[in-house]
Write a protein that holds these residues in place. Structure first.
Motif, PDB file in Angstrom:
ATOM      1  N   VAL A 218       0.825  -1.073  -0.060  1.00 45.54           N
ATOM      2  CA  VAL A 218       0.024  -0.092  -0.022  1.00 45.54           C
ATOM      3  C   VAL A 218       0.890   1.169   0.057  1.00 45.54           C
ATOM      4  CG1 VAL A 218      -1.696   1.604   1.435  1.00 45.54           C
ATOM      5  CG2 VAL A 218      -1.989  -1.096   1.196  1.00 45.54           C
ATOM      6  N   MET A 219       1.713   1.570   1.106  1.00 52.10           N
ATOM      7  CA  MET A 219       2.434   2.555   1.014  1.00 52.10           C
ATOM      8  C   MET A 219       3.603   2.599   0.126  1.00 52.10           C
ATOM      9  SD  MET A 219       1.356   4.739   3.477  1.00 52.10           S
ATOM     10  CE  MET A 219       2.564   5.902   3.962  1.00 52.10           C
ATOM     11  N   ALA A 220       4.013   1.316  -0.006  1.00 48.70           N
ATOM     12  CA  ALA A 220       5.243   1.212  -1.230  1.00 48.70           C
ATOM     13  C   ALA A 220       4.634   1.741  -2.582  1.00 48.70           C
ATOM     14  CB  ALA A 220       5.626  -0.100  -1.106  1.00 48.70           C
ATOM     15  N   ARG A 221       3.127   1.363  -2.814  1.00 54.85           N
ATOM     16  CA  ARG A 221       2.840   1.951  -3.867  1.00 54.85           C
ATOM     17  C   ARG A 221       2.661   3.331  -4.009  1.00 54.85           C
ATOM     18  NH1 ARG A 221      -2.396  -1.035  -4.382  1.00 54.85           N
ATOM     19  NH2 ARG A 221      -3.217   0.721  -3.030  1.00 54.85           N
ATOM     20  N   GLU A 222       2.348   4.011  -2.898  1.00 52.39           N
ATOM     21  CA  GLU A 222       2.339   5.629  -3.008  1.00 52.39           C
ATOM     22  C   GLU A 222       3.616   6.200  -3.164  1.00 52.39           C
ATOM     23  OE1 GLU A 222      -0.460   7.106  -2.768  1.00 52.39           O
ATOM     24  OE2 GLU A 222      -1.939   5.842  -1.753  1.00 52.39           O
ATOM     25  N   SER A 298       5.647  -2.138   4.089  1.00 47.63           N
ATOM     26  CA  SER A 298       5.386  -1.421   2.989  1.00 47.63           C
ATOM     27  C   SER A 298       6.063  -0.032   3.207  1.00 47.63           C
ATOM     28  CB  SER A 298       3.987  -1.015   2.667  1.00 47.63           C
ATOM     29  OG  SER A 298       3.409  -0.581   3.746  1.00 47.63           O
ATOM     30  N   ILE A 299       5.969   0.557   4.427  1.00 45.97           N
ATOM     31  CA  ILE A 299       6.680   1.498   4.794  1.00 45.97           C
ATOM     32  C   ILE A 299       8.251   1.645   4.916  1.00 45.97           C
ATOM     33  CG2 ILE A 299       7.069   3.398   6.614  1.00 45.97           C
ATOM     34  CD1 ILE A 299       4.200   2.861   7.462  1.00 45.97           C
ATOM     35  N   VAL A 300       8.812   0.470   5.088  1.00 42.58           N
ATOM     36  CA  VAL A 300      10.307   0.287   5.210  1.00 42.58           C
ATOM     37  C   VAL A 300      10.743   0.183   3.834  1.00 42.58           C
ATOM     38  CG1 VAL A 300      12.146  -0.948   6.282  1.00 42.58           C
ATOM     39  CG2 VAL A 300      10.266  -0.444   7.532  1.00 42.58           C
ATOM     40  N   ALA A 301      10.174  -0.882   3.152  1.00 40.42           N
ATOM     41  CA  ALA A 301      10.611  -0.989   1.769  1.00 40.42           C
ATOM     42  C   ALA A 301      10.555  -0.155   0.589  1.00 40.42           C
ATOM     43  CB  ALA A 301       9.970  -2.519   1.169  1.00 40.42           C
TER      44      ALA A 301
END
Length: 392
Positions: A218-222, A298-301
């Protein structure tokens, strides 16, 4: 109270305390935006609903720890009514398929080529040796390549032998010397079906995979699409962003869990002896843990491919191997047993197997629920601290 924005971080009002203030209107907008994204990208729907069906069908029908229709070879040196009676006991068993061979050489050749899993050798003096003490009446040779299956086959053959011997002694009126009289009573899974053990545990593995994958990207997509910069420039705070991401995927995850429970009960006929509402409550706690792990990844990656790979390695594989789903934790080395306490699926597997097969055993359910609650709080606090408040 002043409201500031420096062009590089989330809006704040009165400092970091404003991060905790949530606008219902903004939150609805973020949730609606995420549902639109889910609608446009059906991969999330596939993860939530298609993946559970596929895995349950695969494991429910394709994986079994029961040994049934095992091919065994018979070598009978002298055919008599007694030997035929003993062979007939195996003919009526669902566990065996009989194959006769003229001599031991043929039987050993068949076992060598994996055509049979065991050999039962009845010598020419079988009739005289049946009721003699300390005298082997039959020879059993079992293929031990698969040690677990070998133990099952050996146990099945010995059990059939003992039942036949007892029946024969009763017919002939001969006392059968038994130092111990055994009466088997199996609780909770009286049919001894491996699916009743595997399917509940599989739900925990599925929910781990669903929860982690749904949020891992999710965040990785952002980050990849550059939309996080636009989001930071809006009057939203960090809590609203995280909730906007979690709520839609939480709903999808619970839908996947309900589907898994329905398949377990109605398709695989696994008994649900505990409370459905308690099961759903435990599912909520576990899904929050899985979503929290996925969101943190996702935030870290900051990369969808990397986040997906990490999610599978860090969540799915430990849940599959170290949760007690298939492999008994008590049989593992002590170091590995200690490591399993860090695996959230361990607690959920214990809850699922208890609620499905035993009922509402609070001494098991409550400690595991407490462990899941602690882990959920840990991951969300860590996610909150690791979440970007400004662009670097």
């Amino acid at each position: 109270m002043s409201r500031t924005h420096d062009g590089a971080g989330f809006y704040s009002s009165g400092g970091e305390k404003a991060i905790m203030k949530i606008s219902r209107i903004r939150l609805k907008g973020l949730v609606f935006k995420e549902f639109l994204q889910i609608w446009r990208d059906p991969s999330s729907m596939a993860i939530a609903f298609v993946l559970p069906v596929f895995l349950l069908l695969l494991f429910g029908y394709g994986v079994s720890l029961d040994a049934k229709h095992v091919p065994i070879g018979w070598v009978v040196e002298k055919t008599t009514p007694t030997s035929e009676s003993f062979m007939a006991a195996f003919d009526h068993s669902k566990y065996f398929e009989n194959h006769q061979y003229a001599n031991m050489a043929e039987a050993k050749h068949a076992m060598q080529y994996r055509k049979i899993n065991a050999i039962i050798h009845l010598r020419s003096d079988f009739n005289r040796q049946v009721f003699k003490q300390n005298s082997p009446a039959i020879q059993i040779i079992v293929d031990g390549i698969d040690a677990n299956t070998a133990r099952l086959i050996s146990g099945y053959i010995q059990g059939t032998w003992f039942e036949w011997l007892t029946h024969l002694a009763r017919i002939k009126g001969i006392p059968l010397s038994q130092p111990v009289s055994i009466q088997h009573r199996i609780w909770y899974n009286s049919q001894v079906l491996s699916k009743n053990f595997l399917v509940p545990g599989l739900i925990a593995v599925i929910m781990t995979l669903i929860g982690a994958l749904l949020t891992a990207m999710v965040m990785a997509r952002e980050w990849e699409r550059g939309t996080l910069e636009a989001m930071i420039a809006t009057p939203v705070n960090l809590i609203e962003v995280l909730l906007g991401k979690l709520i839609p995927y939480f709903i999808l995850g619970m839908g996947g869990m309900l589907l898994s429970i329905a398949m377990a009960v109605f398709l695989f006929e696994v008994p649900l002896r505990g409370s459905l509402w308690l099961l759903l409550l435990c599912g909520v706690l576990f899904l929050l843990v899985a979503l929290g792990m996925g969101l943190l990844i996702s935030i870290v990656a900051k990369n969808q491919f990397v986040a997906g790979q990490i999610a599978i390695i860090v969540t799915f594989l430990p849940a599959f191997i170290l949760s007690g789903f298939i492999f008994d934790i008590g049989s593992m080395p002590e170091v590995v047993q200690g490591f399993t306490f860090l695996i959230a699926a361990r607690y959920f597997v214990a809850i699922l197997q208890t609620l499905f097969l035993s009922g509402d055993v609070w001494g098991v359910v409550l400690p595991n629920m407490a462990a899941l609650l602690i882990m959920a709080l840990f991951f969300f606090i860590l996610t909150l601290k690791k979440s970007p408040r400004r662009l670097e």
